[in-house]
Enzyme design. Structure first.
Site, PDB file in Angstrom:
ATOM      1  N   ARG A   1     -63.451-100.633 -30.130  1.00 24.13           N
ATOM      2  CA  ARG A   1     -62.363-100.698 -30.888  1.00 24.13           C
ATOM      3  C   ARG A   1     -62.420 -99.246 -31.595  1.00 24.13           C
ATOM      4  O   ARG A   1     -61.281 -98.624 -31.323  1.00 24.13           O
ATOM      5  CB  ARG A   1     -62.392-101.692 -32.191  1.00 24.13           C
TER       6      ARG A   1
ATOM      7  N   CYS B   1     -63.063 -99.374 -41.962  1.00 22.83           N
ATOM      8  CA  CYS B   1     -63.248-100.662 -41.108  1.00 22.83           C
ATOM      9  C   CYS B   1     -61.999-100.941 -40.563  1.00 22.83           C
ATOM     10  O   CYS B   1     -61.099-100.190 -40.434  1.00 22.83           O
ATOM     11  CB  CYS B   1     -64.167-101.487 -41.482  1.00 22.83           C
TER      12      CYS B   1
END
Length: 341
Positions: free
Chosen positions: A231, A292
């Site tokens: 990601r 995050c």
């Protein structure tokens, strides 16, 4: 948005995102923190011994140790935190719902609640200001969302909070569990706390840091990213449909999986964590922004840095909106989403 109002209000007092702010504490707060365990991370055996010392009386006003379940899963997981709490938990544990104890007016998931909403939640859970709270995660994930709840409590001045390392070991080592509904909570009055804005950084300040990356004379703030390497690199999709993957300019990939034992799912010992941070080129002397997907696993990095004794905690901030906010708010012309070729 209540939490963002707090952040932006505090921002007007700062000449830089990392200038220290004074935070007063009452004698009651200091008394609470003095009952803490020796380390932020707590073993199953240490928690078991602490729970044995709790008063057996339900009407006792003496400070106690409270196990707090913080089970939470990504939106594409299919599992439910409250369901896992009902299936198996530490006896007399309470459940902290990240999706409910939050800023409900924010367009981003589980952002920090207001101080008054936080106090209401703690009151409903029967947690008093001088109780010691030990937050724990799901049996399946080991360590995931518990550090976020622990960090939230610290952000609102509840310093006597720790993270169990972890519930998976609690079960495997034969400590007691229970299941079913849990309604027997003696509610209490939890005073509205003072929010510590030093622990959080907002979108505008992170954008300034990202724009200054590699510029001469930049402060050298480090952005750490707890999402998976795929990601971060922009090669794997985000769990939220329609959201671009990638990373902020200059950010360092620190996947949660790198910080956990591959079998036990516990946070690694401090000496191993230090080696990981050193290998990734993280400078303990420079300020750190933890990020995050939505501000949850960023707190795992924060807990790991604490366990490793790596850097100054007062120089660390968590980006609450994290990638979900970032990818929606930056403009294509800004060139602030980087993908690895």
């Amino acid at each position: 948005m209540a939490s963002l109002v707090l952040l932006r209000g505090a921002r007007s007092h700062l000449s830089s995102p990392f200038r220290p702010q004074f935070q007063c504490q009452s004698p009651l707060f200091r008394m609470a923190s003095s009952r803490s365990f020796s380390s932020y991370l707590v073993t199953p055996a240490e928690l078991s011994e602490a729970l044995k010392k709790n008063s057996p009386s339900k009407i006792s006003t003496a400070p106690k140790t409270v196990p707090l379940c913080a089970s939470w899963f990504l939106p594409n997981d299919g599992r439910n935190g409250l369901q896992t709490f009902r299936e198996k938990r530490i006896p007399n544990a309470r459940f902290f719902d990240l999706d409910k104890v939050c800023d409900k007016r924010s367009p981003y998931p589980h952002m920090l609640p207001s101080a008054s909403d936080f106090a209401k939640a703690m009151s409903a859970l029967g947690i008093k200001r001088d109780d010691t709270v030990v937050v724990y995660d799901t049996l399946e994930l080991g360590i995931f969302s518990a550090p976020r709840v622990g960090w939230t409590l610290k952000s609102f001045g509840h310093d006597s909070v720790h993270v169990l390392n972890n519930f998976k070991l609690w079960v495997e080592e034969g400590f007691p569990t229970e299941s079913g509904e849990f309604w027997d909570v003696n509610t209490c009055v939890y005073p509205i706390p003072q929010f510590d804005a030093r622990k959080v950084i907002d979108f505008e300040d992170v954008r300034e840091v990202a724009k200054d990356h590699n510029k001469e004379g930049a402060e050298g703030v480090q952005i750490l990213d707890a999402r998976s390497k795929g990601r971060w690199a922009g090669k794997d999709p985000e769990p939220r449909e329609g959201l671009s993957s990638g990373h902020m300019p200059g950010s360092i990939s620190v996947p949660v999986s790198d910080l956990l034992d591959s079998v036990k799912k516990t946070i690694l010992p401090g000496y191993q964590l230090r080696k990981i941070f050193e290998t990734k080129g993280i400078d303990p002397e420079r300020p750190i922004i933890n990020s995050c997907g939505t501000g949850v696993t960023a707190a795992v990095i924060d807990a790991a840095l604490t366990e490793a004794g790596y850097g100054d905690e007062t120089k660390r901030r968590l980006y609450d909106g994290s990638w979900t906010e970032w990818a929606q708010r930056v403009k294509p012309s800004d060139n602030l989403i980087v993908k690895e070729v």
